[in-house]
Structure formats: C-alpha cells, structure tokens
Design an enzyme around this catalytic site. Structure first.
Site, short mmCIF file in Angstrom:
data_model
loop_
_atom_site.label_atom_id
_atom_site.label_comp_id
_atom_site.label_asym_id
_atom_site.label_seq_id
_atom_site.Cartn_x
_atom_site.Cartn_y
_atom_site.Cartn_z
N ASP A 259 -9.75 -3.58 -5.51
CA ASP A 259 -9.14 -2.76 -4.47
C ASP A 259 -9.77 -1.37 -4.45
OD1 ASP A 259 -7.45 -1.38 -2.72
OD2 ASP A 259 -5.69 -2.50 -3.38
N HIS B 260 -8.05 -4.83 -1.53
CA HIS B 260 -6.81 -4.35 -0.89
C HIS B 260 -6.22 -5.37 0.07
CE1 HIS B 260 -4.15 -0.97 -0.30
NE2 HIS B 260 -4.24 -1.08 1.01
N SER C 182 0.85 -1.19 0.00
CA SER C 182 0.00 0.00 0.00
C SER C 182 0.89 1.25 0.00
CB SER C 182 -0.95 -0.04 1.19
OG SER C 182 -1.99 0.91 1.04
#
Length: 678
Positions: A615, A650, A530
């Site tokens: 995501d 995600h 991330s």
C-alpha cells in the site's frame, strides 16, 4: 516492543511498534515484519476457519452475479470506437477499437489477460492514443505501489517500442506532432509527483527534458489536455490552492505559460472552449462559480463571471463541448446535470426520475458533438450508461449492468433519513434493504461512511452487497461532514480543527438509527476504508459500546507519526487536510483523536482490520501497529483480526474477481457474529 520516542513540543509519545515500518527501508527488523504479518494472517485464518466453506460459497455467489463475458459501451474518439471486453473465466480485459463504425474489424490494442500472466498483481492504466491514431502510450504497475512504467505500442506493427519510462504516474499526453509525450515523473522514495517531463519518441528516457518542477511538496501535479485538444495543461493542486500552465499542443517543444499564479486558499480549474477559457473557482465563492477569460488574457484580472456562486448549490465541475456546456451541480446532496446551449444560452436540467441517485458525465472525449454520455445508478439501480441528445433532450439507455441470477430492483427498498447531530446539524442517511426485512432491535445493519477530502459517498449500486441484503441486513450510508454532499461548507466543517465533527456525526447517525429501532447495538456494524478507516478507529475509541463489530479497511490510524514523516508517500500533500504536527496546535488536536494514540485499557468491539503490504497510500504498518497496540490494551474477549494481502496495495487485488474474496471475508466476519451460517 521497542521504545521509540516520536513526541514533540515537549510531549512524551512512545511508539513501541515503530519497528514495523522496516519492510521497505530494509532495516534490521524487515524480516521480522514479514514474519509478524504472516503470523497475524495465520491467526485470522484459524479464527475464521469455521467460515471457510461459507466464504467460498459467498465468493461463488458474488461472482455468479457478474456477467463474465461482457463488453463496455463503445466510446467514439477521433474516428475510432474504443471499448474493453472481458472473457469467460478471465480476470482482466482486452482493450479494443474499431475504425469508423461498430461493424468494422476489431483491433485488440492490449490483451491485458495475456500481459498479466505470471503476475500476482497487474495494473494497466493511463491509455493515451496519439492524434494520428498510430501509437498507444500505457502504464504498467506489477507491485501495487502506484509506480508505473510507460510503454509505447505501435498500433500498425504491434511492436512495443523501447521507450520504457519509470517511475511515473498513470496519465500521459501526446503533443499534436505524434512524437512528443508528456508525463509525470515520481520520486521513488516518497512517490510524490515532482516533475513533468517531455519525451521524444525513440530517445533515451534519461535524456528526457524536464519542463516543470514542483517546488511545493504539498502539491500534486499532473499533465492533461483540454477537451478541444488545443492545449497541453500542467496542473498543480493542493487541498486549498491550485495553479495551471498551458502550452499550444501544436508546439510541444515550446514554453509552458502560467495561466494564473497560485493564490493562497484559491482553487481553480480550466478548460478551453472556442475563443475562451472557462474557469471553475472558489475565489470569493465558497460553493464555486464559473468564470471565462480570453485566450490571450488568462490572468485573474480578466476573468468575467458566467455563473455566480450560490449558497445552496455546489458547482462541482464542467464538461465542455463546442456548442454546449454541461455543468455538474450538487443540491440537497444530489448531483444535477445542467445543460447550456452556448449559442442561444438556453438551459435545462436532465430529468433522472428518482429521488435518490448518482449521475455523472462519463466517456465524452469528443468536442464537436451534441451527444452527452452519462452514467446513472442508485442503491437499487445497477450502473446504467445513457446517451443524451442535448438538442432534442432525448435519452437512450445504451447499457445497464446485468446482474445474473434474477435480480429484481422492485424487491428492494431505499430510504433517505436525516439524523440530528449533537450541534443541531441535519446529517443525511441513505438506506437500502430487502422488502420484508423487519426494522427492529434484532435487525442487523451495516453503517458505512468516509468523510474526508470532500469526497461524496453518493448512493450507488453494488451487486456484491446483495449478499448482505438477502440475508436480512440493512445497509446504510452516513453522509457525514468531511465529504461534500451538502456543499463546500460540509467539507470545511469536517477537516483540520473541525475533524471531530466527522466522528461525532457518524456516532450520532448510529444513535439515531438505534433510537428509531432500525437496529440495536447488539446488531450494528460499522465499516470504512482508508480515511474512512480513520473514522472506524476514532469511533472504536470514542464509543466502543455502540458496535457489534467494526470492519476497518486499509485504515489511516496513526495520524501524528505519518504527518510528521515527510519521507512517507503523500504525507506533505495532506497537511491542508489534517494539519502539520510541527505546529503545536495541530499536533495536539490530531493527537487528541488519532486512533493509535487513543487506544486505552477498555473493552473494544469485534474488529476485522485489512491492509496491503504494498500500500502506497496508507502504509501497511499503520494498521499493523494499531492492531498490536489494541491486543495489549483491550480488556474484552471479542475477536480482533488483521488480514494483510501480501501481494497487493491500497485497492486490494487487481483481478476483476479476486477482490470478491476480500468482500466475502468481510461478510463472513459479520455473518459469523450474527449466527448466519449460509
């Protein structure tokens, strides 16, 4: 490739892969996007074909350490013991309770294994039981876009009521009348939390009353309850300021009152204790301080200091009990739990007995109790749950994560080192390795970091990590600026116009470890996900020569384009972290480090990049575009792989075992480069 101008402030900036964003907008290239991602997946499968059996073996090895039939430590709340349990071979769990005593008959509130059948992805979250214990509100997401549908189950009849509410964030609170439910409604396009609504049991959700609208799209909002169950609280929080509204939970149809209007660059959080509110705030207090105020006088003018701010201690948060206060502090990079008896003001700290660890309160819904539940872990200690008597100071280990296969913590060694960054700052590094592992230029090492949002990467245990350590790897965490390990200033010095400190710290930690002969560039790997994936992209551009391989998980790599597009989920919430590129100075600074913008014609290390099609935080097209641009620019013959989970977002796969396949792929990628084949 297609030319697409995305520059501003007189800057020419062509994004030739902008078309890859078409999947969710269903534009003319949406089918082409899927074909492209599938082709990249096929390429990755081909390149990793020689490791397929090894990946299966690694998956079985990691899965074999997990106790399949297991049960969480029960938590007592409002007359019931709540817990989850998992069964042999099942991917999910059962959410259960027992009334009064653990010897009582079990009630299965939700059988998530059964509910998830037929869904490639399934998340049940946000469980909230009504005060009379008869109703359960819970959220379900079957896409992995963090768009939840609220369902309500009548726990006496087993009936799922017709009150299905979509789209929402997972976090719901009952009024004390047992028929009013407050929830956060989200924008289906941006996924921003925009409104707090009030639902009355049995009513059409279309008629739900909006009790709060957030007008500043840089704020996250949510609804909760004080520990005492006396007040419903609406919270609105940005990176640098916050605001709360309160309502008597016994009067759910009343009007919310502003606790204290938001103040620029002032964060505050609140909870209720007996005849007052407690406030944790950074107003004139870099490392935060604790204040209190009477219930009827909540404005800042009435706040009275309880614990002052300190230069060397971060006041991270509080847990409120009727007769006690638990203060979570961070000193020298380590968490501490400070116990205060509010009757006599006597204080003490919980003694953990290790030099490097992670400890935090967990599972404490009861207000009137002297028992504190906390979790404890370290790089060698599996996650452990303790009950701590705040009066007698006695602790009881309730459960330690069982690692199957004969794990012995004495077989592993941890170290805490300090690297000197280029500006003279000392950056902590936590390491773990198996006894007997040589420290030399031939030793493989995985260096991990995050370094954003003030999130601290504390030393914690991972059973899947043993597959690395047992094959001779050293695992290291660089506690770089941008996190909050060493206090609020540590975060402030790694954001906005100081963001490059994050990248330089990581590089300087790597060079320190090489200099100290823990590893060498031929055997050093880097990983981050991330915002930590942004770190991976930045260091691959800045120092591609340092790494044997880089693993970038769901990486945030196209900073400028994302921060310019307010229709993308979460963009406006992030301006105080990265800057708003509509401002020329912010645009120029983020462009100077954004991985996508700084890809050059040069040699890059071996790289594995992962993403999820659904995501909602870092959209799939960021890593996809980055890999495409890398392919056209890189001058080396090193491996570059993109793996897209076409059914997840995600956080990757939702099952409690499937995610291990993703870890096995990452390990196999590094092992293949090291010549480790079993």
């Amino acid at each position: 490739m297609k030319d697409h101008e995305t520059g501003m402030h007189g800057d020419k900036r062509n994004d030739e892969y902008y078309w890859m964003a078409d999947y969710f907008s269903k534009g003319p290239d949406s089918s082409k996007v899927v074909d492209y991602l599938n082709a990249e997946n096929a390429y990755t499968d081909t390149m990793m074909a020689g490791t397929k059996q090894f990946q299966r073996d690694l998956f079985a090895e990691m899965k074999g350490r997990i106790k399949e039939k297991d049960e969480s430590v029960p938590v007592f709340s409002n007359g019931y013991w709540y817990y989850t349990r998992s069964e042999e071979g099942k991917q999910y769990f059962k959410y259960c309770r027992k009334k009064g005593t653990l010897e009582a008959t079990e009630e299965i509130l939700l059988d998530v294994d059964q509910m998830a059948e037929g869904h490639p992805y399934y998340s049940a979250s946000g469980f909230s039981v009504s005060p009379d214990n008869k109703l359960l509100a819970f959220g379900v997401d079957t896409v992995s876009r963090r768009e939840y549908t609220i369902h309500i189950k009548h726990l006496e009849t087993g009936e799922i009521l017709k009150d299905a509410i979509f789209p929402t964030d997972p976090g719901y609170e009952w009024g004390n009348d047992n028929k009013t439910l407050f929830y956060t409604a989200t924008n289906p396009k941006t996924l921003l939390s925009e409104k707090i609504k009030r639902h009355t049991l049995g009513a059409d959700p279309k008629t739900d009353v909006t009790v709060y609208v957030e007008k500043d799209n840089s704020n996250y909002i949510g609804v909760g309850k004080t520990k005492s169950d006396k007040f419903i609280v609406i919270s609105s929080t940005a990176t640098m300021s916050s605001e709360h509204r309160i309502l008597d939970a016994n009067k759910p149809e009343g009007e919310f009152q502003v606790f204290q209007p938001r103040i620029k660059n002032v964060l505050y959080d609140i909870d209720h204790q007996n005849d007052k509110f407690l406030i944790v705030t950074n107003q004139d207090a870099l490392n935060f301080k604790l204040m209190e105020t009477p219930i009827g006088k909540t404005g800042v003018a009435n706040w009275k200091e309880v614990i002052p701010t300190r230069k060397d201690v971060l006041l991270q948060g509080i847990d409120v009990f009727k007769d006690y206060l638990v203060i979570t502090e961070r000193k020298n990079g380590l968490l501490q739990l400070r116990i205060r008896n509010i009757t006599n003001q006597a204080e003490h700290y919980v003694d953990f007995g290790e030099a490097a660890y992670t400890a935090y309160p967990s599972g404490n819904p009861e207000y009137d109790t002297k028992n504190l539940r906390y979790s404890y872990t370290s790089l060698t200690t599996p996650n452990s749950v303790y009950d701590y008597d705040m009066e007698s100071k006695k602790k009881e280990l309730k459960k330690r994560q069982e690692v199957l296969g004969g794990y012995d913590p004495e077989e592993y060694v941890t170290e805490r080192l300090y690297a000197t960054a280029r500006d003279g700052v000392k950056v902590p590094i936590s390491l773990v390795y198996k006894k007997g592992t040589a420290k030399s230029a031939e030793t493989p090492m995985l260096l991990y970091a995050y370094g954003s949002y003030g999130y601290s990467m504390d030393a914690s245990f991972s059973s899947s990590r043993l597959s690395l350590l047992d094959r001779g790897f050293i695992f290291a965490i660089a506690h770089i600026r941008g996190g909050q390990e060493l206090g609020r200033q540590w975060y402030e010095d790694g954001k906005m116009f100081k963001k490059k400190n994050t990248f330089f710290d990581f590089i300087d930690c790597a060079e320190f470890l090489i200099k100290e002969k823990y590893t060498s560039t031929a055997h050093l790997f880097a990983e981050g996900g991330s915002a930590g994936g942004l770190l991976m992209g930045a260091v691959s551009n800045l120092r591609p020569d340092l790494w044997r391989g880089i693993v970038a998980d769901v990486p945030f790599v196209d900073v400028v384009t994302t921060m310019l597009d307010e229709s993308i989920p979460l963009t406006t919430n992030e301006w105080d972290e990265w800057g708003n590129p509509k401002n020329k100075d912010s645009y120029e600074y983020m462009k100077s480090y954004s991985p996508y913008d700084n890809v050059e014609k040069k040699a890059y290390p071996n790289m594995l990049v992962t993403t999820g099609l659904h995501d909602s935080q870092v959209q799939y097209f960021e890593p996809a575009k980055w890999v495409a641009r890398l392919r056209t620019h890189k001058t080396d013959k090193n491996v570059l792989l993109l793996k897209t989970n076409m059914e997840a977002g995600h956080g990757g796969a939702s099952g409690r075992f499937d995610y291990l396949k993703e870890i096995a792929l990452r390990c196999a990628f590094m092992f293949a480069l090291e010549g480790i084949r079993e």
